[in-house]
Design an enzyme around this catalytic site. Structure first.
Site, PDB file in Angstrom:
ATOM      1  N   TYR A  38       0.800  -1.222   0.000  1.00 34.11           N
ATOM      2  CA  TYR A  38       0.000   0.000   0.000  1.00 34.11           C
ATOM      3  C   TYR A  38       0.837   1.278   0.000  1.00 34.11           C
ATOM      4  O   TYR A  38       0.284   2.378  -0.093  1.00 34.11           O
ATOM      5  CB  TYR A  38      -0.956  -0.003   1.193  1.00 34.11           C
ATOM      6  CG  TYR A  38      -2.233  -0.747   0.910  1.00 34.11           C
ATOM      7  CD1 TYR A  38      -3.455  -0.107   0.949  1.00 34.11           C
ATOM      8  CD2 TYR A  38      -2.222  -2.089   0.588  1.00 34.11           C
ATOM      9  CE1 TYR A  38      -4.631  -0.780   0.692  1.00 34.11           C
ATOM     10  CE2 TYR A  38      -3.380  -2.775   0.317  1.00 34.11           C
ATOM     11  CZ  TYR A  38      -4.582  -2.121   0.369  1.00 34.11           C
ATOM     12  OH  TYR A  38      -5.740  -2.797   0.100  1.00 34.11           O
ATOM     13  N   LYS A  63       3.063 -14.822   3.668  1.00 30.06           N
ATOM     14  CA  LYS A  63       3.317 -15.586   2.445  1.00 30.06           C
ATOM     15  C   LYS A  63       4.820 -15.809   2.321  1.00 30.06           C
ATOM     16  O   LYS A  63       5.422 -15.617   1.268  1.00 30.06           O
ATOM     17  CB  LYS A  63       2.758 -14.843   1.227  1.00 30.06           C
ATOM     18  CG  LYS A  63       2.765 -15.641  -0.078  1.00 30.06           C
ATOM     19  CD  LYS A  63       1.861 -16.848  -0.040  1.00 30.06           C
ATOM     20  CE  LYS A  63       1.882 -17.559  -1.401  1.00 30.06           C
ATOM     21  NZ  LYS A  63       1.130 -18.841  -1.361  1.00 30.06           N
ATOM     22  N   ASP A  70      -3.049 -18.017   1.785  1.00 30.23           N
ATOM     23  CA  ASP A  70      -4.039 -18.754   1.004  1.00 30.23           C
ATOM     24  C   ASP A  70      -4.651 -19.889   1.817  1.00 30.23           C
ATOM     25  O   ASP A  70      -5.862 -20.149   1.743  1.00 30.23           O
ATOM     26  CB  ASP A  70      -3.457 -19.264  -0.317  1.00 30.23           C
ATOM     27  CG  ASP A  70      -2.043 -19.806  -0.181  1.00 30.23           C
ATOM     28  OD1 ASP A  70      -1.255 -19.231   0.575  1.00 30.23           O
ATOM     29  OD2 ASP A  70      -1.715 -20.799  -0.853  1.00 30.23           O
ATOM     30  N   ASP A  90      -6.422  -6.425   4.233  1.00 31.32           N
ATOM     31  CA  ASP A  90      -7.536  -5.827   3.495  1.00 31.32           C
ATOM     32  C   ASP A  90      -8.441  -6.921   2.931  1.00 31.32           C
ATOM     33  O   ASP A  90      -9.666  -6.865   3.044  1.00 31.32           O
ATOM     34  CB  ASP A  90      -6.977  -4.950   2.372  1.00 31.32           C
ATOM     35  CG  ASP A  90      -8.033  -4.060   1.745  1.00 31.32           C
ATOM     36  OD1 ASP A  90      -9.168  -4.007   2.250  1.00 31.32           O
ATOM     37  OD2 ASP A  90      -7.720  -3.406   0.734  1.00 31.32           O
TER      38      ASP A  90
END
Length: 342
Positions: A127, A179, A213, A237
Site C-alpha cells: 500500500y 506468504k 491462502d 484488506d
C-alpha cells in the site's frame, strides 16, 4: 452532561449514504449521553465540492486538534490524480493498526458464533504504492512494477499490538498470517518478527502461523479455530472483507485505525450512492465503529449498552433494514435501538 466532561472529536459524515447513517448513529449516541463534542468536517466527494480536495486542510487540522474521529464512507474519485482518502489519513496520522472485529449478530446464517478480530498493518506493505511503468516499443505502459516495503520496526510494532490486544481483551490465540514461502523477504520479515514477539507472550497467549491462502481456505472451512489474526496490509484488506462475509457482509463490519497520537473509527463499507437518500442503508457498521470509539475513550459501559440494545432490536424485536431481510428504514432501525436504551 456538563460541557467540561465532553471529549472533542471530529465528525465526518461522508458521501452517499454517509450522512443518513451518521444521523442514525448520532441519534443512538445521544440516547446514551455519549461524551463527544463534535467538530463536523467534510471529506471525499463532499470535500472536493467544498474546496477541491477530498481531504481538506480543515479536516486534517481538526483531527490534529481532537486526535479522535468518527467517519462515514468516503469516495475517492476515479482519475484526477487523487490518492485514496483512507490511505492518506492513515499515513498523515501514523495510524499503523487497523482493527476489524467480526461477530455473529443474527443467528441462523451459514456460520454461527463467529468472534474473530483481525489486526492489519496499516501503513506499509504494497500500500505504499511505489509504482511505475516501463515502456517497451510503442507501449509506454508495457510493464507495470510495484514495490512493497515492510520494516522490522513496523512488523514488530503491529504484531506486538495484536498480542497485547489479545492479552487485554481476554483472547487466547494469535495467528500470524504471511506468504513467507514465496515472498521470503517482504513477508518473511513479518513472520520472523511475529515469532520473536510470540516468544515474549509464551505461556500467556497461544501463537501459530498460516500462509495467507491456507488461512483464506480455513476461514471458510473452520473459522472457529481463529481468535486474533495479525497480518500485513494487503492480506489484511482481503481477509477482513472475507471475515465480514462470515457474519453477513460489510454492513456488519466496523473498523478502528489506531496510532500513537490519533484514532479514527469508521464503517468499512463504501458510500453506496445507488441507495443514498432512500432510507435503506444499514447503519450497523458505523454504529459498531462508534462503540469501538466509546471503548477507546474509556466508556465501555455505554458501548456495552448499545451492543446489547442492537442485538435485542435485531433478534427480539425483529427490526431490520432490507439488507438483513427486514423492512425498517435507516431511521426506524435507529429508533428501535433507542427504544431499547430508554
Amino acid at each position: 452532561m456538563a460541557l467540561a466532561t465532553k471529549i472533542p472529536a471530529t465528525l465526518i459524515p461522508g458521501d452517499g449514504i454517509g450522512p443518513e447513517i451518521m444521523d442514525a448513529v448520532l441519534m443512538v449516541l445521544g440516547a446514551v449521553d455519549a461524551p463527544f463534542e463534535w467538530d463536523r468536517q467534510v471529506g471525499g466527494l463532499a470535500g472536493i465540492e467544498a474546496c477541491g480536495d477530498p481531504l481538506p486542510k480543515a479536516t486534517l487540522d481538526s483531527i490534529r486538534r481532537t486526535r479522535l474521529a468518527l467517519k462515514g464512507p468516503l469516495t475517492t474519485p476515479v482519475g484526477g490524480g487523487f490518492r485514496s482518502v483512507n490511505v492518506r489519513m492513515r499515513e498523515e496520522f501514523g495510524l499503523y493498526a487497523n482493527v476489524r472485529p467480526v461477530r455473529t449478530m443474527i443467528p441462523g446464517g451459514r456460520y454461527e458464533e463467529i468472534d474473530i478480530v483481525l489486526v492489519r498493518e496499516n501503513i506499509e506493505g504494497l500500500y505504499v504504492a511505489f509504482e511505475h511503468f516501463i515502456a517497451v516499443g510503442d507501449d509506454p505502459r508495457a510493464v507495470a512494477i510495484s514495490q512493497g516495503i515492510n520494516t522490522r520496526a513496523e512488523c514488530m510494532r503491529i504484531v506486538r499490538y495484536a498480542f497485547e490486544y489479545a492479552a487485554t481483551h481476554g483472547r487466547k490465540k494469535v495467528t500470524i498470517v504471511h506468504k513467507a514461502n514465496v515472498l521470503k523477504a517482504l513477508t518473511g520479515l513479518f513472520l520472523e518478527c511475529g515469532e520473536i514477539v510470540a516468544r515474549e507472550y509464551e505461556g500467556r497467549i497461544e501463537a501459530n502461523d498460516r500462509i495467507v491462502d491456507a488461512c483464506a481456505m480455513q476461514l471458510v472451512m473452520n473459522p472457529w479455530q481463529f481468535d486474533v489474526i495479525v497480518t500485513t496490509n494487503l492480506f489484511g484488506d482481503i481477509l477482513s472483507d472475507q471475515l465480514a462475509g462470515l457474519v453477513g457482509g460489510l454492513g456488519m463490519a466496523p473498523g478502528a485505525n489506531i496510532g500513537p497520537d490519533a484514532a479514527i473509527f469508521e464503517a468499512v463499507h463504501g458510500s453506496a450512492p445507488d441507495i443514498a437518500g432512500k432510507g435503506l442503508a444499514n447503519p450497523l457498521a458505523l454504529l459498531l465503529a462508534a462503540c469501538l470509539m466509546l471503548d477507546h475513550v474509556g466508556r465501555a459501559d455505554s458501548a456495552g449498552r448499545i451492543r446489547k440494545a442492537m442485538l435485542a432490536c435485531l433478534n427480539t424485536d425483529g427490526v431490520r433494514t432490507p439488507d438483513l431481510g427486514g423492512k425498517a428504514s435507516t431511521a426506524d432501525f435507529a429508533q428501535g435501538i433507542v427504544r431499547r436504551l430508554n
